[in-house]
Design an enzyme around this catalytic site. Structure first.
Site, PDB file in Angstrom:
ATOM      1  N   ARG A   1     -11.087 -37.365 -28.777  1.00 57.65           N
ATOM      2  CA  ARG A   1     -10.099 -37.242 -28.111  1.00 57.65           C
ATOM      3  C   ARG A   1      -9.126 -35.731 -26.935  1.00 57.65           C
ATOM      4  NH1 ARG A   1      -7.347 -41.861 -28.031  1.00 57.65           N
ATOM      5  NH2 ARG A   1      -5.192 -40.533 -27.850  1.00 57.65           N
TER       6      ARG A   1
ATOM      7  N   GLU B   1      -3.199 -45.093 -15.563  1.00 54.42           N
ATOM      8  CA  GLU B   1      -2.924 -45.185 -17.288  1.00 54.42           C
ATOM      9  C   GLU B   1      -1.061 -44.562 -16.937  1.00 54.42           C
ATOM     10  OE1 GLU B   1      -3.628 -44.054 -19.861  1.00 54.42           O
ATOM     11  OE2 GLU B   1      -5.284 -45.136 -20.296  1.00 54.42           O
TER      12      GLU B   1
ATOM     13  N   GLU C   1     -14.298 -40.943 -31.825  1.00 54.29           N
ATOM     14  CA  GLU C   1     -13.779 -41.095 -30.133  1.00 54.29           C
ATOM     15  C   GLU C   1     -13.003 -39.514 -30.706  1.00 54.29           C
ATOM     16  OE1 GLU C   1     -11.171 -43.364 -27.898  1.00 54.29           O
ATOM     17  OE2 GLU C   1      -9.700 -42.509 -29.436  1.00 54.29           O
TER      18      GLU C   1
ATOM     19  N   GLU D   1      -7.609 -45.014 -14.825  1.00 56.37           N
ATOM     20  CA  GLU D   1      -9.024 -44.929 -15.434  1.00 56.37           C
ATOM     21  C   GLU D   1     -10.114 -45.718 -15.421  1.00 56.37           C
ATOM     22  OE1 GLU D   1     -10.133 -45.055 -20.347  1.00 56.37           O
ATOM     23  OE2 GLU D   1      -8.057 -44.724 -20.365  1.00 56.37           O
TER      24      GLU D   1
ATOM     25  N   GLU E   1     -14.602 -41.891 -21.465  1.00 58.02           N
ATOM     26  CA  GLU E   1     -13.474 -42.299 -20.551  1.00 58.02           C
ATOM     27  C   GLU E   1     -12.679 -41.371 -19.924  1.00 58.02           C
ATOM     28  OE1 GLU E   1     -10.853 -43.650 -23.790  1.00 58.02           O
ATOM     29  OE2 GLU E   1     -12.160 -44.345 -25.308  1.00 58.02           O
TER      30      GLU E   1
ATOM     31  N   HIS F   1     -11.673 -38.554 -23.182  1.00 59.07           N
ATOM     32  CA  HIS F   1     -12.015 -39.338 -24.028  1.00 59.07           C
ATOM     33  C   HIS F   1     -13.490 -39.125 -24.977  1.00 59.07           C
ATOM     34  CE1 HIS F   1      -7.761 -41.205 -25.222  1.00 59.07           C
ATOM     35  NE2 HIS F   1      -7.421 -39.286 -25.110  1.00 59.07           N
TER      36      HIS F   1
ATOM     37  N   ASP G   1     -30.446 -21.551  -3.383  1.00 60.42           N
ATOM     38  CA  ASP G   1     -30.286 -19.900  -3.606  1.00 60.42           C
ATOM     39  C   ASP G   1     -29.232 -19.231  -4.811  1.00 60.42           C
ATOM     40  OD1 ASP G   1     -29.231 -16.954  -3.791  1.00 60.42           O
ATOM     41  OD2 ASP G   1     -27.690 -17.366  -2.606  1.00 60.42           O
TER      42      ASP G   1
ATOM     43  N   GLU H   1     -10.036 -40.053 -17.416  1.00 63.35           N
ATOM     44  CA  GLU H   1      -9.053 -40.031 -16.574  1.00 63.35           C
ATOM     45  C   GLU H   1      -8.990 -39.285 -15.342  1.00 63.35           C
ATOM     46  OE1 GLU H   1      -6.969 -41.858 -20.353  1.00 63.35           O
ATOM     47  OE2 GLU H   1      -6.094 -39.587 -19.700  1.00 63.35           O
TER      48      GLU H   1
ATOM     49  N   ARG I   1      -3.590 -41.807 -32.084  1.00 57.37           N
ATOM     50  CA  ARG I   1      -3.240 -41.651 -31.491  1.00 57.37           C
ATOM     51  C   ARG I   1      -2.807 -40.434 -31.162  1.00 57.37           C
ATOM     52  NH1 ARG I   1      -4.905 -46.693 -29.744  1.00 57.37           N
ATOM     53  NH2 ARG I   1      -6.174 -46.898 -27.914  1.00 57.37           N
TER      54      ARG I   1
END
Length: 486
Positions: free
Chosen positions: A377, A225, A375, A233, A145, A282, A66, A147, A353
């Site tokens: 982020r 992490e 990448e 991670e 990636e 990421h 449904d 987390e 970063r």
């Protein structure tokens, strides 16, 4: 698509329809879970008995859904949908031990032979893969990636608003824990600690074992992490677009269920703990043609090709509107603040970063051409990976089409720059909240149109606006601390 490691190399295993019925009989499967994803990214399922499962149902689909009861699917006056199982997603569910069960992911179709449901996220991702081929490329490869946090207990009270609203988190690893391991982690001190501070090594081992051996989702690394209180991670080996999104959704399913076996609770909420790092997703991507990675060029700076730079430029150009898809919750924007290793500023770099886009450069040379990638982020795990990959691809291909120059890479810590310096260097900033992100998407949406239809974009905006209003009309507990005595 399942994989096995054969001779030290990941090897794709494809199942035919006949293979599935043979496995059901051989493994004595009693029940089959038919799983699918709603537009906002929630995982849903319905379960059928293997005794009643037929070849026609496998080929034509099952009229078991449904659509009006699934967020983002259909209205009540046109709700008959069909679940069509994908044999290559077959996996035995190891934690269901009483009545042996398997699962398959499903594509969603409208009834009466009217084709694919346009708000089926998996269908959007498959459409993106087809669109990529019309732009002169064979494949794209994606490596999310993801987390997440694993808590011992969580409690919240939001149903009695006039009494007050609150939440509490319990974790053996946290500095506020009353009954912890004796080796608590401080805020932002959780990166790669050894045992016994890291209390979740065995839990992550169990997750990887199930992902690898039962679901054919190969994971090559796992770790604690940066945040305290159980941030983890587990890295998934990159794959083609829809396969990678399937893996990300199945990954969330597995880590939650294994957490339950460990008497813990896993969450994809991007920022559950104040004053600490949040969880990201990421997203690594590369484009391929004729067996070659089109993001690699040995003669360019950082060995990053001009095509890759244009792709990067497209993402940067549309980053503010993209945020409504890559960061779709109000909680997402508590993560996107300076100082907590989250990207905030629209720029690209290599090892930096603090930029939204990074071009990893661990290795050089043609030997490693296959791992050259971009990448992104910004995305977080509250997002729908099918939509994230499709939207990022749309933005990147728009950049290639328009030859969008990303400018010079930024190697300095952008967090430490003044506002005037950022402006001088053309560094933009991501939306401060979900409302702003939705405004940006409404004004910059045409780049999505080859893959996302206007009704789909409208539905995404409608659903997220509802969440935004839910939060905006409620006072926050910390406001009492700041303003009660005004």
């Amino acid at each position: 698509m399942p994989y096995k490691v054969i001779g030290g190399k990941p090897t794709r295993i494809e199942y035919s329809v006949d293979d599935i019925f043979a496995k059901i009989k051989q493994e004595e499967i009693k029940f089959i879970d038919l799983q699918f994803t709603s537009l906002p990214g929630r995982f849903h399922h319905t379960t059928i008995s293997s005794n009643t499962f037929t070849l026609d149902q496998m080929i034509d689909g099952l009229p078991k859904l449904d659509g009006s009861s699934i967020v983002g699917f259909t209205s009540i006056d046109d709700s008959d949908l069909i679940l069509k199982p994908d044999p290559n997603s077959f996996a035995i569910i190891p934690w269901v031990t009483d009545k042996k069960s398997a699962r398959m992911l499903c594509d969603i179709y409208r009834g009466a032979g009217r084709g694919r449901l346009e708000t089926d996220p998996r269908g959007i991702c498959q459409k993106a893969e087809e669109y990529l081929k019309t732009q002169g490329y064979d494949d794209s490869f994606w490596g999310p990636e993801v987390e997440f946090f694993v808590f011992d207990k969580i409690h919240w009270d939001v149903l009695t608003p006039y009494k007050g609203q609150s939440y509490s988190i319990e974790s053996n690893e946290a500095p506020w824990s009353q009954e912890g391991t004796g080796y608590p982690m401080g805020l932002q001190e959780g990166y790669y600690p050894s045992t016994p501070s890291d209390t979740l090594t065995e839990y992550r081992n169990d997750c990887v074992e199930v992902l690898n051996e039962n679901f054919g989702i190969l994971c090559d690394n796992h770790h604690h992490e940066v945040a305290t209180a159980g941030q983890c991670e587990i890295d998934i080996i990159y794959d083609k677009m829809t396969n990678a999104a399937d893996s990300a959704q199945s990954y969330k399913y597995v880590i939650r269920n294994i957490a339950k076996l460990h008497k813990k609770i896993a969450t994809m909420m991007p920022k559950p703990i104040s004053m600490d790092s949040g969880s990201g997703m990421h997203t690594n991507v590369s484009l391929w043609k004729s067996g070659k990675n089109m993001f690699y060029d040995k003669d360019e700076d950082y060995e990053f090709s001009q095509i890759g730079r244009y792709f990067c430029g497209g993402i940067m150009d549309h980053a503010k509107g993209l945020a409504a898809i890559t960061n779709p919750t109000t909680n997402s924007y508590h993560r996107l603040v300076p100082g907590y290793e989250a990207p905030v500023y629209i720029a690209w770099s290599t090892a930096n970063r603090s930029a939204t886009i990074r071009i990893p450069g661990h290795f050089k040379g043609e030997k490693y051409a296959n791992v050259k990638r971009l990448e992104y982020r910004v995305p977080d795990p509250s997002s729908n990976p099918y939509l994230v990959f499709s939207a990022v691809l749309s933005a990147g291909l728009d950049g290639i089409k328009k030859k969008t120059d990303p400018g010079d890479p930024i190697h300095e810590d952008i967090y430490k720059m003044s506002k005037a310096e950022r402006k001088k260097r053309g560094i933009g900033i991501l939306p401060a909240n979900l409302g702003v992100a939705l405004d940006e998407l409404e004004s910059d949406r045409s780049f999505l149109n080859p893959i996302f239809s206007d009704p789909v974009i409208n539905k995404i905006i409608e659903l997220e606006r509802k969440d935004q209003r839910e939060i905006s009309i409620r006072p926050h507990p910390h406001e009492f601390y700041l303003y009660f005595d005004v």
